[in-house]
Scaffold this motif. Sequence first.
Motif, short mmCIF file in Angstrom:
data_model
loop_
_atom_site.label_atom_id
_atom_site.label_comp_id
_atom_site.label_asym_id
_atom_site.label_seq_id
_atom_site.Cartn_x
_atom_site.Cartn_y
_atom_site.Cartn_z
N VAL A 142 -36.47 16.70 -13.18
CA VAL A 142 -36.70 18.02 -13.75
C VAL A 142 -38.21 18.27 -13.77
CG1 VAL A 142 -36.38 19.50 -15.78
CG2 VAL A 142 -34.63 17.79 -15.19
N LYS A 143 -38.64 19.38 -13.18
CA LYS A 143 -40.08 19.65 -13.08
C LYS A 143 -40.42 21.04 -13.61
CE LYS A 143 -40.85 16.85 -8.97
NZ LYS A 143 -41.46 16.73 -7.64
N ALA A 144 -41.50 21.11 -14.37
CA ALA A 144 -42.07 22.42 -14.72
C ALA A 144 -42.69 22.99 -13.46
CB ALA A 144 -43.14 22.25 -15.80
N PHE A 187 -33.16 13.17 -6.66
CA PHE A 187 -33.97 11.96 -6.89
C PHE A 187 -34.19 11.25 -5.55
CE2 PHE A 187 -33.87 7.31 -7.66
CZ PHE A 187 -34.98 7.17 -8.47
N MET A 188 -35.43 10.84 -5.31
CA MET A 188 -35.74 10.09 -4.08
C MET A 188 -36.17 8.68 -4.47
SD MET A 188 -37.99 12.77 -1.84
CE MET A 188 -39.24 13.12 -3.05
N GLU A 189 -35.87 7.74 -3.61
CA GLU A 189 -36.23 6.36 -3.90
C GLU A 189 -37.11 5.81 -2.79
OE1 GLU A 189 -32.70 4.24 -4.92
OE2 GLU A 189 -33.86 2.69 -5.96
N GLU A 191 -41.35 3.83 -1.87
CA GLU A 191 -42.74 3.67 -2.30
C GLU A 191 -43.50 4.95 -2.05
OE1 GLU A 191 -45.37 0.34 -1.74
OE2 GLU A 191 -43.65 -0.93 -1.37
N GLU A 192 -44.47 5.21 -2.91
CA GLU A 192 -45.26 6.44 -2.77
C GLU A 192 -46.59 6.18 -2.09
OE1 GLU A 192 -45.27 9.25 -6.15
OE2 GLU A 192 -43.78 7.90 -7.00
N LEU A 193 -47.03 7.16 -1.33
CA LEU A 193 -48.32 7.10 -0.63
C LEU A 193 -49.07 8.39 -0.88
CD1 LEU A 193 -47.28 6.09 2.99
CD2 LEU A 193 -48.40 4.62 1.31
N HIS A 213 -51.98 4.19 -8.70
CA HIS A 213 -51.25 3.44 -9.74
C HIS A 213 -51.25 4.30 -10.99
CE1 HIS A 213 -52.26 0.47 -6.81
NE2 HIS A 213 -51.66 -0.51 -7.45
N LYS A 214 -50.14 5.02 -11.20
CA LYS A 214 -50.16 6.07 -12.24
C LYS A 214 -49.88 5.54 -13.64
CE LYS A 214 -49.52 10.22 -9.57
NZ LYS A 214 -48.61 10.56 -8.48
N ARG A 215 -49.20 4.40 -13.76
CA ARG A 215 -48.84 3.91 -15.10
C ARG A 215 -50.02 3.18 -15.74
NH1 ARG A 215 -43.47 3.84 -16.39
NH2 ARG A 215 -42.23 4.85 -14.78
N VAL A 282 -43.27 14.42 -1.98
CA VAL A 282 -43.02 14.51 -3.42
C VAL A 282 -43.75 15.75 -3.94
CG1 VAL A 282 -43.31 13.37 -5.65
CG2 VAL A 282 -42.89 12.00 -3.60
N GLU A 283 -44.99 15.90 -3.53
CA GLU A 283 -45.79 17.06 -3.95
C GLU A 283 -46.97 17.18 -3.01
OE1 GLU A 283 -48.16 16.57 -7.46
OE2 GLU A 283 -48.87 14.61 -6.84
N PHE A 284 -47.56 18.38 -3.00
CA PHE A 284 -48.84 18.59 -2.34
C PHE A 284 -49.89 18.81 -3.42
CE2 PHE A 284 -46.34 20.20 1.38
CZ PHE A 284 -46.90 19.36 2.34
P1 AMP Z 1 -45.38 15.06 -9.12
O1 AMP Z 1 -46.19 15.62 -10.25
O2 AMP Z 1 -44.50 16.07 -8.45
O3 AMP Z 1 -46.20 14.24 -8.18
O4 AMP Z 1 -44.41 13.97 -9.77
C1 AMP Z 1 -44.93 12.91 -10.54
C2 AMP Z 1 -44.21 11.64 -10.20
O5 AMP Z 1 -42.80 11.79 -10.47
C3 AMP Z 1 -44.27 11.28 -8.73
O6 AMP Z 1 -45.44 10.61 -8.42
C4 AMP Z 1 -43.03 10.45 -8.57
O7 AMP Z 1 -43.27 9.12 -9.00
C5 AMP Z 1 -42.04 11.07 -9.51
N1 AMP Z 1 -41.18 12.01 -8.79
C6 AMP Z 1 -41.40 13.31 -8.54
N2 AMP Z 1 -40.39 13.87 -7.84
C7 AMP Z 1 -39.50 12.88 -7.61
C8 AMP Z 1 -38.22 12.81 -6.93
N3 AMP Z 1 -37.68 13.88 -6.38
N4 AMP Z 1 -37.60 11.63 -6.92
C9 AMP Z 1 -38.13 10.54 -7.52
N5 AMP Z 1 -39.31 10.54 -8.16
C10 AMP Z 1 -40.00 11.68 -8.22
#
Ligand code: AMP
Length: 435
Positions: A142-144, A187-189, A191-193, A213-215, A282-284
Amino acid sequence: MKVLIVGGGGREHALAWKLRRDDPTCEIVAAPGNPGIAALGRCANVKVSDIDGLVALAKVERVTFTVVGPEGPLEAGLVDRFRAEGLAVFGPTSAAARIETSKRYAKELMLAAGVPTASARTFTEPSAAKAEARRLGAPVVVKASGIAAGKGVIVAMTLDEAESAIDAMLVDNAFGAAGAEVLVEEFMEGEELSLFAITDGTHLLPFIAAQDHKRIGEGDTGPNTGGMGAYAPVSIAPPELVDEAVQRVFAPTLRAMRDEGCPFTGLLYAGLMLTRQGPKVVEFNCRFGDPETQALLPLLESNLLEPMRAVADGRSLAGAAPLAWKTGASVTTVVAAAGYPGTVKPGAAITLPADTASVSIFHAGTARDGSGALVTAGGRVVAVTALAPTIAAAQAASAAAASQVTFTGSQYRRDIGWRELTRAPVTGVTPPAPV
Ligand code: AMP
Ligand code: GLY
């Protein structure tokens, strides 16, 4: 040459450092800058939100061009104003910055252009949003829709969690206007780049990939932050993967933006998830990432100033040489203040490592107090980047220098790059010869 850098964090310090390396005669003016940038140039007391003040500064200083660090002034139309005033500027217009500032715009553009990304639908009605979450099933995201300081994304592991997130955004207005519209996303599974490209709107110069490394906690535990560290290169992102992302993500996105009359110029940052079906967006972001920039720029062998100036001047990148990279690895460790990512108290006296020849210390949340002493002034205080032949050596050197950045309550992760370490082949060890 004189460059105005808008911003005052670690990313802007790294940009100032790199531009001065590329051209040691280049004068840097930063607004508002920070004490690290002040060692490389001059800082002007103008806020990043004060666009009139920035226009006036660029004119008084007669800068060659301006580089914008954070997304806020891009969203507010800094580039549109500068261009209208005939000032060269590196960054996207407000309309093009929507690729970051409106998740709805980004998602609709990607789906229309066939860019691989999680499917998603936009809602303003809580009941409809909840029905969609139930249809997709948990885990669900869920995203704002708007900018919510990195906090507007809830990866809900259960439907209850998804429903609470929807209520928080649409009913309780937890994110204000940014959450008046929500995306319910698949939901996507993987590693993130983080992958950056400099672009004139048509041609692009991709970087190598980095990993953020966001956490807050080691092993990627605890709450999300603005980024506690980054490293590059990432072995799961070889040149073929970068090419694939250029062909399947960057090129169609730039084409779609040109076609709708709002070409993107500046730095386009794709947050990619390496799923089993390949890289998905995931995002731009419409600007350099922080702290990836602090990890990437020290590894960049080639000149950055020239392509940035070309884009700022409205010239084409056609035929520009690809970016060249040093061998070895880069690890950036962020040293944060006590309480981060929650509320932090400014004003703690900072001691920096005595030997800074082997590392780069990029200032983020630092300031000078009345007596000129260096004190904390934010959540992420400094970023320490080390280069070394291997990721293990770069991690060790970065963490060792971070341990020498001392102030009351300082915290940092010693494990930046841990995923790469689990993958990296052991080098420098010759297997015993058969007898
Ligand atoms: P964002 O602000 O869109 O980058 O989202 C923050 C973090 O949420 C991302 O770096 C991912 O770890 C996680 N995330 C966002 N969208 C998804 C998705 N569709 N599936 C799984 N994880 C996500
Ligand atoms: N490192 C994540 C960002 O800059 O948004």
